[in-house]
Design an enzyme around this catalytic site. Structure first.
Site, short mmCIF file in Angstrom:
data_model
loop_
_atom_site.label_atom_id
_atom_site.label_comp_id
_atom_site.label_asym_id
_atom_site.label_seq_id
_atom_site.Cartn_x
_atom_site.Cartn_y
_atom_site.Cartn_z
N GLY A 28 -22.82 38.02 26.73
CA GLY A 28 -24.16 37.53 26.99
C GLY A 28 -24.13 36.22 27.75
N GLY A 52 -25.41 32.15 28.77
CA GLY A 52 -25.86 30.90 28.17
C GLY A 52 -24.88 30.23 27.23
N LEU A 100 -19.53 35.98 24.87
CA LEU A 100 -20.38 35.13 24.05
C LEU A 100 -20.19 35.47 22.58
CD1 LEU A 100 -22.65 33.04 23.72
CD2 LEU A 100 -24.29 34.90 24.09
N GLY A 146 -18.04 30.26 30.90
CA GLY A 146 -18.44 28.89 31.15
C GLY A 146 -18.16 27.97 29.97
N PHE A 147 -17.76 28.57 28.84
CA PHE A 147 -17.49 27.80 27.64
C PHE A 147 -16.17 28.28 27.03
CE2 PHE A 147 -22.00 27.73 28.31
CZ PHE A 147 -22.34 26.40 28.06
N ASP A 203 -13.47 45.82 29.17
CA ASP A 203 -13.93 47.13 29.63
C ASP A 203 -13.54 47.42 31.07
OD1 ASP A 203 -16.12 44.96 29.56
OD2 ASP A 203 -16.78 46.24 31.19
#
Length: 360
Positions: free
Chosen positions: A218, A220, A247, A290-291, A333
């Site tokens: 996901g 964010g 995520l 991004g994290f 995947d």
């Protein structure tokens, strides 16, 4: 094609030619180094509210086909390329990239020096950007005034449960911005899948009597999700086999006391070399990250590191010591990218079979 401009919040201006939708659009700009798989990348919901700059010089050479969607409605804010191909000889091609972006109201801009842009973003990190018709003071004022939502998961996750039927093990997928590649891999293993919203409670999951639970990829920042998500993970991980991706991996780590920090530079591309710790085997996988999990905050009495990025040493996989719960940061995947990481889906199926026991 008409002239258009890519403007960045640091004041940079890139002149190019527009394609796709003529809309003016603003988002966070990131660069992706994948040489193929642009359709899977554009339709991947992790790029919600982002403008994707492709470093591969020519994009669109094999068109758009029915087999490569990672979501039905893409939510990217723009596509930046050096050259866009208008001709394709791919037998599966249904539309050109230009036609597809027009249909989805996504602006594109070509003739951009994406190598220079990527080097700039690598040094500065992602920033806000706009694709506009005129690069004047008003355009920069609009760019600076735009506030990008931090509720990306709520914007892209399913609001209601839906099935992906199969005849095998019963799997619940918690949707934080689900890639279709995850469903494809579970379907190949005959799993009977029910997709639930990210707001699903422990009780709602348990009531479906699952053999296993998947926490999806996901967009964010994981810290922007409600604490109830972490509570759900804590309640599920010691009762049902759990597999977390992207995520989901970050949330799994947070639920077990680890902290998440911003990754600089971000990882967006295919063929990232990753080492499996227990075997010392090297695999290659796609990443959109991004994290990262802070290794100094991982409780080693609870979790062990299973995969490590060979480029910067970041954690790419975790496993619970006492329960059949594990996670990976990368995309196993292979949509797009290398397929050798798909073995983790087999590992998940084996953990469900072992927890279920013999069926008489």
């Amino acid at each position: 094609m008409a002239d258009r401009y890519l403007i960045l919040e640091d004041g940079s201006v890139y002149l190019g030619e527009g394609f796709g939708s003529p809309a003016v659009s603003t988002g966070e700009i990131v660069f992706n180094t994948s040489m193929t798989g642009y359709q899977e990348i554009i339709t991947n919901q992790i790029y919600h509210n982002q403008i994707i700059a492709f470093t591969q010089p020519t994009i669109g050479s094999y068109g758009i086909n029915h087999d490569s969607y990672e979501s039905i409605l893409p939510t990217v804010k723009g596509v930046v390329v050096r050259d866009v191909a208008s001709i394709s000889t791919n037998r599966q091609r249904r539309w050109s990239l230009d036609q597809y972006l027009k249909q989805q109201n996504i602006p594109g801009i070509s003739h951009i020096d994406t190598r220079h842009l990527a080097k700039q973003l690598r040094a500065s990190g992602p920033m806000k950007a706009s694709i506009v018709d005129v690069a004047d003071a008003h355009a920069f004022d609009q760019l600076g005034a735009t506030v990008l939502t931090n509720q990306q998961v709520a914007a892209v996750a399913t609001p209601k449960p839906f099935p992906n039927p199969g005849t095998g093990l019963n799997v619940v997928v918690v949707d934080f911005g689900l890639k279709h590649g995850i469903l494809r891999e579970l379907s190949k293993r005959r799993c009977n899948v029910t997709v639930l919203p990210y707001t699903a409670t422990t009780e709602e999951i348990i009531n479906l009597d699952p053999d296993g639970v998947v926490l999806s990829t996901g967009p964010g920042k994981p810290q922007d999700l409600p604490a109830s998500v972490l509570t759900m993970i804590q309640n599920i991980q010691n009762r049902i086999p759990l597999f977390a991706i992207g995520l989901g991996h970050e949330l799994f780590a947070m639920a077990n006391g680890a902290q998440i920090m911003k990754l600089a530079p971000e990882h967006h591309g295919a063929n990232h070399p990753i080492r499996e710790v227990i075997t010392n085997q090297i695999i290659y996988a796609s990443q959109g990250q991004g994290f990262v999990v802070d290794p100094d905050t991982v409780d080693r009495d609870k979790l062990i590191t299973t995969f490590v990025d060979l480029i910067d040493g970041t954690i790419q996989g975790l496993r619970f010591r006492d329960f059949p719960a594990f996670s990976v940061q990368f995309f196993p995947d292979g949509a797009p990218g290398p397929i050798e990481a798909r073995d983790v889906f087999d590992e998940f199926v084996e953990s469900m079979q072992q927890a279920r026991g013999p069926v008489w």
